[in-house]
Design an enzyme around this catalytic site. Structure first.
Site: not given
Lengths: 75, 370
Positions: B66, B82, B188, B331
């Site tokens: 990130n 976060k 992304c 994943c």
């Protein structure tokens, strides 16, 4: 009618960023694009004619610019 | 009045802005959904600008990958929530404002209550399920929505659900009435993104918020801007809202709450079982079970349990080699493992138990950090 196409994002990866296609209206333009680029058939994109979003079929005139904009989800 | 607060001196002295606009910011309540690539710059600049109440929602933890673009976080924050880290840092940046921090996923059960408390909603999420959910909730509650999204080197910005002088009021459904097929969408992780791009697009969203609240300048109402950082081309189109697109939006709160946006957006699939972190850890050691990491070989963090690494790109050719009857996929974020599940489902149907780890390694990291 000669129509200038501007493509964005994943659509541009298939068609290239700019090209010219002969078409009478947006429906026949989409068909012509699908014939030329079969990978487009599965793709979702919005269409703007001369920078105005169109959802229904619209008659095109010479030198119109049609933009193909896929949805982006990244953040 | 706060107009003696030297924090905002450059706003007070700014032509057409001044104490009046600053007071409008102080009185405003905005909700930032997603504290990632877009959310970081939005949060930082709206906090600095003195928006009086800022809600922030994120269910994720900071990961090392990130930090290339989410500049609110530092290396020491990896593994931390976060929502908590962002709230702490933003409050340090500006102790004069109220920060409401929510560590949760926005879903159709909580979205309306959450959004109802705020004046302006900012979509900084990274997936279509959340984007359609937020759009529909804002339409139902008649809340302005500042939209931003990125793909590789390009971004989109729009302001939805605000009437222009003619009463025209567009939303995301006017652009894309229904979500795209999940297999057609890269995120992304797979598509990559230049780190500065969400910074630029997020700042454009923050700018639209400030303009909308203060009345300074022209807000991008009923427009979609596509911006390229490769040549700084911006392409702005007008959206004329037509009623037919709104037929896809749930008609009231009850219907909204009963809508499964993950299913609508193909982020859950019948036949592929979803495992949370606890279930996953219980199931991976059962007999006749194979655990497959479908990430690329170089991706980190590596799993600390036995697994076989078959990247999604190579999965199809390896399918015939899978013998175990219980197949568990994972994943990074749960997107690719779901796609892998769809591939296996096509091949095996219901002859094998196919499951995947929801929200991926991220969910496991969170569990370890509890």
């Amino acid at each position: 009618m000669k129509i200038k196409i501007i493509a964005f994002g994943q659509i541009a990866e298939i068609t290239g960023k700019e090209l010219v296609i002969e078409a009478l209206d947006t429906a026949s333009l989409q068909q012509a694009l699908r014939d030329k680029f079969p990978a487009l058939a599965e793709k979702k994109y919005a269409i703007a004619v001369n920078k105005i979003l169109v959802t229904d079929n619209q008659i095109l005139t010479d030198n119109d610019t049609v933009a193909l904009m896929p949805p982006y989800s990244g953040g | 009045m706060e107009n003696h607060n030297s924090r905002y001196a450059r706003h007070y002295s700014l032509r057409d802005f001044g104490a009046e606009a600053q007071q409008k910011l102080a009185d405003a309540k905005v909700l930032v959904i997603g504290a990632g690539g877009l959310g970081c710059p939005v949060l930082q600049y709206l906090t600095a600008a003195g928006v009086g109440t800022i809600g922030l929602v994120d269910d994720d933890v900071v990961s090392l990958s990130n930090l290339q673009r989410q500049v609110l976080y530092t290396t020491n924050d990896v593994g931390r929530a976060k929502a908590a880290v962002a709230a702490l840092k933003l409050q340090q940046l500006n102790p004069d404002i109220t920060i409401n921090s929510f560590k949760m996923l926005v879903n159709s059960t909580n979205a309306l209550e959450l959004i109802a408390d705020y004046d302006v909603i900012i979509d900084c999420t990274d997936n279509f399920a959340a984007r359609y959910l937020i759009n529909d909730a804002c339409v139902l509650l008649n809340k302005p929505l500042i939209f931003g999204a990125v793909y590789q080197y390009e971004g989109q910005v729009a302001v939805f659900n605000v009437s222009d002088a003619q009463g025209n009021k567009a939303n995301y459904r006017h652009l894309f009435a229904t979500p795209p097929d999940p297999l057609e969408v890269a995120d992304c992780n797979e598509a990559g993104v230049l780190g500065v791009l969400p910074g630029i697009i997020g700042l454009m969203q923050a700018t639209e918020v400030i303009k909308l609240i203060t009345g300074v300048g022209e807000v991008m109402i009923n427009k979609l801007m596509t911006f390229s950082i490769l040549n700084y081309d911006s392409f702005i189109i007008d959206i004329r809202a037509d009623e037919s697109a709104n037929t896809h939006i749930p008609k009231d709160a009850t219907t909204f709450k009963a809508t499964d946006y993950n299913w609508l957006c193909g982020t859950s699939i019948n036949g592929v079982i979803e495992l949370d972190a606890n279930n996953f850890l219980q199931k991976i050691n059962l007999p006749d079970t194979i655990v497959i990491d479908v990430r690329e070989v170089s991706e980190l963090p590596k799993a600390d349990f036995q697994n076989l690494n078959i990247p999604l790109s190579a999965l199809s050719e390896k399918i015939p080699e899978i013998e175990a009857n219980n197949i568990i996929l994972f994943c990074q974020s749960g997107k690719r493992s779901l796609r892998a599940g769809m591939l296996l489902l096509e091949k095996f149907g219901n002859t094998k138990n196919i499951s995947h780890l929801q929200r991926g390694i991220i969910a496991l990291q969170e569990k370890y950090n509890e």
